[in-house]
Design an enzyme around this catalytic site. Sequence first.
Site, short mmCIF file in Angstrom:
data_model
loop_
_atom_site.label_atom_id
_atom_site.label_comp_id
_atom_site.label_asym_id
_atom_site.label_seq_id
_atom_site.Cartn_x
_atom_site.Cartn_y
_atom_site.Cartn_z
N TYR A 142 -7.38 -8.67 2.40
CA TYR A 142 -8.38 -7.64 2.15
C TYR A 142 -7.40 -6.30 1.55
O TYR A 142 -6.32 -5.98 2.09
CB TYR A 142 -9.10 -7.01 3.36
N ASP A 230 0.78 -4.58 0.26
CA ASP A 230 -0.28 -3.73 0.95
C ASP A 230 0.05 -3.78 2.41
O ASP A 230 -0.25 -5.05 3.10
CB ASP A 230 -1.54 -4.39 0.71
N LYS A 258 -3.67 3.36 7.97
CA LYS A 258 -3.58 3.12 9.32
C LYS A 258 -2.72 3.69 10.33
O LYS A 258 -2.86 5.12 10.56
CB LYS A 258 -3.74 1.58 9.68
C1 LIG Z 1 -7.78 -1.58 6.38
C2 LIG Z 1 -7.26 -1.93 5.27
C3 LIG Z 1 -7.27 -1.52 4.01
C4 LIG Z 1 -8.05 -0.55 3.78
O1 LIG Z 1 -7.89 0.88 4.47
P1 LIG Z 1 -9.07 1.55 4.89
O2 LIG Z 1 -8.40 2.78 5.23
O3 LIG Z 1 -10.14 0.96 5.48
O4 LIG Z 1 -9.70 2.20 3.51
C5 LIG Z 1 -6.46 -2.05 3.07
N1 LIG Z 1 -5.62 -3.07 3.29
C6 LIG Z 1 -5.40 -3.60 4.12
C7 LIG Z 1 -4.30 -4.59 4.36
C8 LIG Z 1 -6.08 -3.29 5.37
O5 LIG Z 1 -5.91 -3.84 6.52
#
Ligand SMILES: *Cc1c(COP(=O)(O)O)cnc(C)c1O
Length: 425
Positions: A142, A230, A258
């Site tokens: 994701y 990511d 995060k």
């Molecule tokens: C949570 C997440 C995102 C998106 O971050 P948001 O602050 O919710 O937009 C992107 N990549 C990864 C791996 C994530 O866990």
Amino acid sequence: MSTNAEWFERAQRVIPGGVDSPVRSFRSVGGTPYTVASGRGATVTDVEGRTYIDYVQSYGASILGHADPRVVEAISRAAALGTTFGAPTPGEVTLADAMVDRVRGLEQVRLVSSGTEAVMSAVRLARGATGRSRIVKFDGCYHGHSDALLVAGGSGVAQLGLPGSAGVTAGAVADTLVAPYNVVPTLDDTVAAVLVEPVAANMNLVAPQPGFLEGLRAECDRVGALLIFDEVITGFRLARGGAEDYFGVTPDLWCFGKVIGGGLPVGAFGGSRELLTYLAPSGPVYQAGTLSGNPLATAAGLTVLSQLDPEAYATLTDRVARVARGIEDAVASSGLVALVPTVGPLCGLYLATSSTPPPSNFAEAQVLCDNGLYREFFHALLRRGVALAPGAYEILFVSLSHDDATIDATLTAVADAAAEVAAAR
Ligand SMILES: *Cc1c(COP(=O)(O)O)cnc(C)c1O
């Protein structure tokens, strides 16, 4: 207005599905979500006054635990000085410095307001810098909800059983190629970047097999594509320097979110000075944000990072190991099987009726996540005051506030919950 049911009923009238992010919905586990009134350390308390040991921890945005006094103090101090200016502030510089200082190879970062924005911007930068169009992502990873990346997603996309999203045009995803996790795809010179979660943490937890990340690095180098990590979950959680520190593989671009916001909305993307020079105002790749580098968020993020010394990571890793082995043992005594893979301080949870190897890709993870056991276990645990994410595709987030007593209480609840689930079958 004081019960969870009343709040949820009211929420559903004015907020679609009653939630502002689909992963908060109880759609895949059934029932009514608890509405949180407050949180403290490892726990949250709902509007009915029930307290739960919380393994959601804002899906990883919280690493110290809720309402950490040092973070609250930093936010208050920043708020009193003004919350946003539309001009440079010291806070964004010090946070960027702290990040660059911790992550080897990271020379510059641009702060944004969410992980979605970070990844979306990194992809645009990769395309702008290489002059190529295609992006490779992995099935079940994701990367936020930008159009181009909303195919074969994990997290809520998987939880709701969606292949992608309505409203995303064929054109928007035409240049997004999807490959299975843990297999190094063969690239060509149309590929701008390979985007990967260095530990897949949105299809529950899937560890990179030895050689996978190294293989991606080599294949990107072979065709001149950029490697993007990511690290929105792994950044500053997996290790002080993130995935590069943990695995020894260096990407070209990093995405963060995060943890670095200390519970406030932040994201960041970065890489070498040379690559980041392609960004406006110095370069041709446009990217902007009114609230980017927000003073409250940078104050919170910096306070969190300053607490995360090597000892904190060792502590977190030890606690996660205790949680993992403890859950496996507690569930085993019921006759069911819990598979609790860990990568350092990251912790997954799959339930099964018989012993199986840990999944190495999305297809294997799906078999376990969709076997129906999670929803039973989730509710049995929630009734005992332990809150997991309301979806089988999410991992467990253990914070530095999850002390031994909290873990003991968790494991007692897990043993009881597993026995209840096993007895009902
Ligand atoms: C949570 C997440 C995102 C998106 O971050 P948001 O602050 O919710 O937009 C992107 N990549 C990864 C791996 C994530 O866990």
